[in-house]
Design an enzyme around this catalytic site. Structure first.
Site, PDB file in Angstrom:
ATOM      1  N   ASP A   1       0.809  -1.224   0.000  1.00 31.67           N
ATOM      2  CA  ASP A   1       0.000   0.000   0.000  1.00 31.67           C
ATOM      3  C   ASP A   1       0.840   1.270   0.000  1.00 31.67           C
ATOM      4  OD1 ASP A   1       1.088  -0.150   2.517  1.00 31.67           O
ATOM      5  OD2 ASP A   1      -0.770  -0.814   3.475  1.00 31.67           O
TER       6      ASP A   1
ATOM      7  N   GLU B   1      -1.039  -8.895  -1.288  1.00 32.64           N
ATOM      8  CA  GLU B   1      -1.499  -8.350   0.002  1.00 32.64           C
ATOM      9  C   GLU B   1      -2.679  -7.401  -0.226  1.00 32.64           C
ATOM     10  OE1 GLU B   1       0.448  -5.406   2.836  1.00 32.64           O
ATOM     11  OE2 GLU B   1       1.233  -7.265   3.650  1.00 32.64           O
TER      12      GLU B   1
ATOM     13  N   GLU C   1      -1.628   5.120   3.433  1.00 33.67           N
ATOM     14  CA  GLU C   1      -1.691   3.731   2.965  1.00 33.67           C
ATOM     15  C   GLU C   1      -3.114   3.236   2.720  1.00 33.67           C
ATOM     16  OE1 GLU C   1       0.189   4.799   5.488  1.00 33.67           O
ATOM     17  OE2 GLU C   1       2.256   4.312   4.947  1.00 33.67           O
TER      18      GLU C   1
ATOM     19  N   HIS D   1       7.558   4.422  12.232  1.00 34.22           N
ATOM     20  CA  HIS D   1       7.754   5.266  11.051  1.00 34.22           C
ATOM     21  C   HIS D   1       6.476   5.845  10.470  1.00 34.22           C
ATOM     22  CE1 HIS D   1       6.075   2.489   8.064  1.00 34.22           C
ATOM     23  NE2 HIS D   1       6.569   1.528   8.809  1.00 34.22           N
TER      24      HIS D   1
ATOM     25  N   ARG E   1       3.480   7.951   9.107  1.00 33.82           N
ATOM     26  CA  ARG E   1       3.303   9.387   8.851  1.00 33.82           C
ATOM     27  C   ARG E   1       2.261  10.012   9.774  1.00 33.82           C
ATOM     28  NH1 ARG E   1       5.885   8.813   3.927  1.00 33.82           N
ATOM     29  NH2 ARG E   1       6.464  10.726   2.870  1.00 33.82           N
TER      30      ARG E   1
ATOM     31  N   HIS F   1      14.276   4.474  11.677  1.00 31.20           N
ATOM     32  CA  HIS F   1      13.940   4.694  10.262  1.00 31.20           C
ATOM     33  C   HIS F   1      14.601   6.003   9.801  1.00 31.20           C
ATOM     34  CE1 HIS F   1      11.479   5.391   6.701  1.00 31.20           C
ATOM     35  NE2 HIS F   1      10.963   4.191   6.823  1.00 31.20           N
TER      36      HIS F   1
END
Ligand code: UD1
Ligand code: UDP
Length: 365
Positions: free
Chosen positions: A96, A118, A132, A204, A206, A237
């Protein structure tokens, strides 16, 4: 020969696509072309090297602190050129990310069938995870073959009106990759004292940038200071929104080690050695249950409800006190810990890639 283009952009896409690429390479009817957008650079290369897969095409798209609109626009232009030149019979992409959404759209414009590995993960909240959920919903509308990891992800697609005959429940290829790797001799490569309980951390997302991520870091600091018998290991990350805050808040805490992202095999070693994992990662929510390690998820909701329903993964959000309380409970209460430290694998059995390749083989051969 059918030309099958496998797309990888970020670290988790490479991990989950590697078993599919390796399985396709065994087929005498398939010519495999590996396209790296390199939405991630170093973290993608780490995984590709580990699985010994060299991209046939590399767009080298990553820029520091890239923004979503520019990344998407650049990807669309570059992907279109590749599709025009390569003329694949089918394109596969996994997950995604922006790479996946852009590839699904570019394929649609060129009328090239797109297979989504997926498929069907949903929170039903377009803003969580961001971006995502939107990426996978939009890619799903443009997909010819939906490879759903679980029955519940298939159910999500049916609810959106996708035809049942276009969906196959395959299991998640993350478990294929995990089983391939976990049987090797693994080493974390970072010294962890034998008498310390290891708490492994990754973060990580957003939607956690800013205040939520500061809260997460403060919770980790508090846990480390309260519990001298734990060692927190946090491979940070490289996204500057994460990297800079993590180092500023946690850089000088005695029992916290901040390190570069670990290579995949050392990271699996760290998960196996961990007492507890605190993470907002999608892949880690799938892998850790299979290894019997409890995960506290730094998110309010998840598109991976299976392990939560089984009681081996728990959502704790980004609230400082909740993170501290839930982690402390698992550090102090043996029964609470044991009930979460059960080895279950709701996401796959290691044969996901075979099932995906079988669907394509049935179609083309
Ligand atoms: C991306 C995906 C996210 C996925 C995650 C896996 C999008 C919008 N986000 O998030 O869905 O869960 O990857 O890790 O598709 N960077 C480096 N080196 C690297 C990788 C990243 O320096 O190898 C830095 C760069 O400054 C880059 C930034 O991280 O601009 C952000 O990368 P990006 O792919 O846009 O977002 P992620 O947060 O990594
Ligand atoms: N991983 C890794 N090194 C690390 C942290 C994670 O190899 O330092 C692996 C992990 O085993 C999992 C994947 O990266 O398979 C998860 O990637 P990430 O959390 O970046 O993305 P998400 O799964 O959230 O999309």
């Amino acid at each position: 020969m059918k030309k099958i283009m496998c797309t990888v952009g970020t670290r988790p896409e490479a991990i989950k696509m590697a078993p599919v690429i390796l399985e396709l390479k065994k087929q005498n009817w398939a010519q495999v072309r590996v396209l790296a957008t390199a939405q991630h650079r170093e973290m993608l290369d780490q995984v590709m090297n580990f699985f010994d897969i060299a991209p046939d095409i590399d767009l080298n798209i990553m820029k520091p602190n890239q923004n979503l609109t520019e990344l998407t626009a650049r990807l669309l232009l570059e992907l279109d050129k590749v599709l025009l030149e390569e003329q694949p019979d089918v394109v596969l992409a996994q997950g995604d990310t922006t790479t996946v959404f852009a590839m699904a759209l570019a394929c649609f414009y060129r009328r090239i069938p797109f297979g989504h590995v997926e498929a069907g993960l949903r929170t039903w909240d377009m803003h969580n995870p961001f971006p995502e959920e939107a990426n996978r919903v939009l890619a799903g509308r443009l997909t010819r073959w939906h490879f759903a990891p679980t029955e519940s992800s298939k159910g999500n697609l049916l609810r959106e009106g996708i035809a049942a005959e276009d969906i196959t429940v395959t299991g998640n290829t993350v478990i294929d990759a995990l089983l391939m790797t976990a049987r090797k001799e693994l080493n974390i490569g970072v010294e962890i004292a034998a008498d310390k309980r290891l708490v492994l951390v990754t973060s990580h997302r957003r939607e956690n940038f800013g205040e939520p991520f500061k809260n997460i870091c403060e919770a980790l600091k508090c846990l480390a200071e309260r519990n001298p018998d734990i060692q927190i290991l946090y491979p940070v990350h490289p996204n500057p929104n994460v990297h800079d805050v993590a180092h500023a808040t946690l850089g000088s805490v005695d029992n916290i080690i901040l390190c570069q992202p670990l290579d995949y095999a050392p990271f699996i070693a760290a998960m196996k050695r961990a007492y507890l994992i605190i993470s907002d990662s999608g892949g880690v929510q799938e892998e850790a249950p299979a290894l019997g390690i409890p995960v506290l998820v730094l998110r309010e909701e998840t598109e991976r409800p299976e392990a939560v329903d089984m009681g081996v993964v728990k959502l704790v959000g980004a609230n400082k006190q909740t993170i501290i309380d839930e982690a402390q409970r698992l550090l102090d209460d043996v029964d609470a810990y044991r009930s979460m430290a059960r080895g279950v694998s709701p996401y796959g059995d290691g044969k996901g890639a075979e099932r995906i390749v079988d669907v394509l083989k049935d179609h083309f051969i």
